[in-house]
Scaffold this active site. Sequence first.
Site, PDB file in Angstrom:
ATOM      1  N   HIS A   1       1.018  -9.331  -4.546  1.00  0.00           N
ATOM      2  CA  HIS A   1      -0.387  -9.852  -5.063  1.00  0.00           C
ATOM      3  C   HIS A   1      -0.571  -9.569  -6.647  1.00  0.00           C
ATOM      4  O   HIS A   1       0.329  -9.048  -7.195  1.00  0.00           O
ATOM      5  CB  HIS A   1      -1.462  -9.034  -4.350  1.00  0.00           C
ATOM      6  CG  HIS A   1      -1.879  -9.714  -2.972  1.00  0.00           C
ATOM      7  ND1 HIS A   1      -2.939 -10.346  -2.649  1.00  0.00           N
ATOM      8  CD2 HIS A   1      -1.321  -9.342  -1.904  1.00  0.00           C
ATOM      9  CE1 HIS A   1      -2.930 -10.483  -1.491  1.00  0.00           C
ATOM     10  NE2 HIS A   1      -2.029  -9.986  -0.792  1.00  0.00           N
TER      11      HIS A   1
ATOM     12  N   GLU B   1       0.469  -4.874  -6.102  1.00  0.00           N
ATOM     13  CA  GLU B   1      -0.475  -5.475  -7.101  1.00  0.00           C
ATOM     14  C   GLU B   1      -0.128  -5.512  -8.410  1.00  0.00           C
ATOM     15  O   GLU B   1       0.101  -4.346  -9.039  1.00  0.00           O
ATOM     16  CB  GLU B   1      -2.172  -4.973  -7.036  1.00  0.00           C
ATOM     17  CG  GLU B   1      -2.235  -4.984  -5.533  1.00  0.00           C
ATOM     18  CD  GLU B   1      -3.554  -5.977  -5.368  1.00  0.00           C
ATOM     19  OE1 GLU B   1      -3.816  -6.694  -6.027  1.00  0.00           O
ATOM     20  OE2 GLU B   1      -3.968  -6.143  -4.140  1.00  0.00           O
TER      21      GLU B   1
END
Lengths: 361, 376
Positions: free
Chosen positions: B81, B154
């Site tokens: 992500h 992330e």
Amino acid sequence: MSAEQEDSDSGFEDHSDPHLQRPHDLSLVSLPAYEVQETPKVQREPAVPLIGFVHSLLPDMIFGWQPKLIQGGPIPLLFTASTYPVSLHSTTRLPNRVLYHGFRPHNSLILHLAYSTVETYPLPTYAAVPAQYRGKQAEWEVDKRPFVGNSPDPQSDDLEFDAFFEGGNLDMAVRAENDDYDLYMRSDANTRGHNQWFHFAVSAPKPCEVRFNILNFTKPTSLYSQGMRPLVLDTEHEAQGWKPAGLLLRYHTSKLNPYADRCYYSLSFTYHFKHTRKVYFAYAIPYTYTRLRHLVTSLSLGTDLRYKRDTLCRSLSGLEVPLLTITNFSLAVSNKHAIVVTARVHPGETYGSFMMEVGSM
Amino acid sequence: MSEDRQASALRDHVVFYIVPMLNPDGVVIGNYRTGFAGVDLNRQFQQPNPILHPTVAALKALLTTRILPVHNNVTAYLDLHAHSQQKCIFMYGPHYPLHAEKYAKLRLLPKLICAKTPYFRWASCRFRNERSKQKAARLVVWKQLKLMNTFTIEASFYGYLTKDRDTVPFTEATLLEAGEGICRGLWDYLHLGDLEVAAKCTPKRKLYKVRMDSQQSPSLSPVKPCTDSPIANESTVEGQSDSSDGDSSTDDLLPADQHRLHAHIVAVTKAYNALPSPTRPKPPRVRPTVDPKSSLQPFFSGAFARKSRPKTKGKALIPTLYDPSLCLQRRDHRSVSLKEQPIRTSMRDVSPRKARDASARPKLHRQRSVNIDTRH
């Protein structure tokens, strides 16, 4: 020195004495006059249906009815759920002039017809268009905007915008006061928000310095207020790649808020155009579906036995979702460790794709 | 994975299943978060609708029908992500209570990956089961498919923090390098380096075994070690000299051979660690130079300087702990308190529990009696 003198010297009143705080005589305190109003007898109107103009299907669903999903056809796409005060920037009111209206495909077939070529990706095949789609054009399919694309009668010093490419996102560009450019992002398809991703190209008629305001961010906090800058690809120096650019950057509440139904935030920055060629602006370094397809085909073209290319499934609009299996296939698979990597559940989060690319290279 | 050694080792021991784009619809049109169904696909993993969320349903089917039955150990599920609020690259994982066995196990892979690249930040990693993410990919895979290492990685949209806390924006090259760091972390996590060393040592060990057999019972082993290679020559020569103390209790090796094998492993690992990283050269180590003229130097280099103590191994410590002479010294030191104790004349006075304790600790009991004797 007595205690009173001390108090007066210090300039403080003695609040410890309760008599000083409370009024001695309660009659001195004026109370607001109470007027007891008799409630008039209201003539009750007949109950208004809570849901007007729309028939709720909830009771039917309670009794076992299920809505049928239309399969095999293109997916309808709606972008009108979130409305912007377009009247603020209507073409009649000068000096605000709309310069650009972005591409809003009515359904996924129109979208893929626009973007799919031999170089990019194959057009997904749909079953015959269901009967519901034939005949009269649906109300939401009627585009009420006066034009799509760049304005038909621009002034000589207007910028030229373009977001008609894969992954492009710019809904509207308006020339506002003080030669600012107000930009609007298109919200995600069939939603009323998630405005964060922008990706568009601008070409200036002559070298100039321009202030851009992107008006409809939905997130209250952003890395822009911590020093991030929009990413820019200068086509004159394309080899340099995407670079952060923009000056006098500010992330603040939007000027739309008095007119809009929710709170928006805006990003303002100044960019200096040094030439007349196209300059691309984006929220993050873009990674398109085309690039992924090129990567996957390049891996499977070679006579390498380390990669196996599969199609996991087809997406809602019929695009292939590739699945790569990477291992040394000459050894038995069952005793090996398995590691599953997924990326791009959120299409705007492109940096996941770049990290994935190493694993498959 | 490129052509380098670690990559090929990973490919030998690991099967990577990569789904590079779970939401191509949104990518093509330029969405930020959703697909064409108008919902966040990362909140549909609990019960994906095969018509509305076909990619999610297919991914779950892939995991349950194709990957989990075939593989004995699914090591990790990584969801990549990007993050719009924080800097650096970091990982989110499931929550385990502090004293659970898996609390530390879970943190091993993120820790190793963070050690491999400067772009990862361990301090930003969070291991929680947020309520808002109960239907997200990592928590559903963790809960329903019972995998431990389920992480979302992330990457910040902005950049990474350097040691001086300057923020450097990410470029394509740095992100690729970060992805490489993930692979190196996995390589470390699976002990593939150790496996490599072991693989290098096995032919030698086999050779020793053959030689041992031939020495013990020459009639049963007609195959003699080939004397062409220098290693075999060496081993046979040394084996003859060491044959007097034939203790082959552990690993079927002579103690001297064990020692040599150990030395060999150490040498191989040292050489292996000294190899330059195939992609990024190691930066030269810069020692902080102290100005000789400064007044602080004698202070630090003198009595207050921290001396490196010779490391004692666990084995060396054990005899000193139970050294009876040491215990004697301690008893003498505390002899004052011993004087106040009542003198036991016979074992009958001692309660059965105390007697059992005494039998469990015979040394202490002996000490006590010794002390009593000296007092008389």
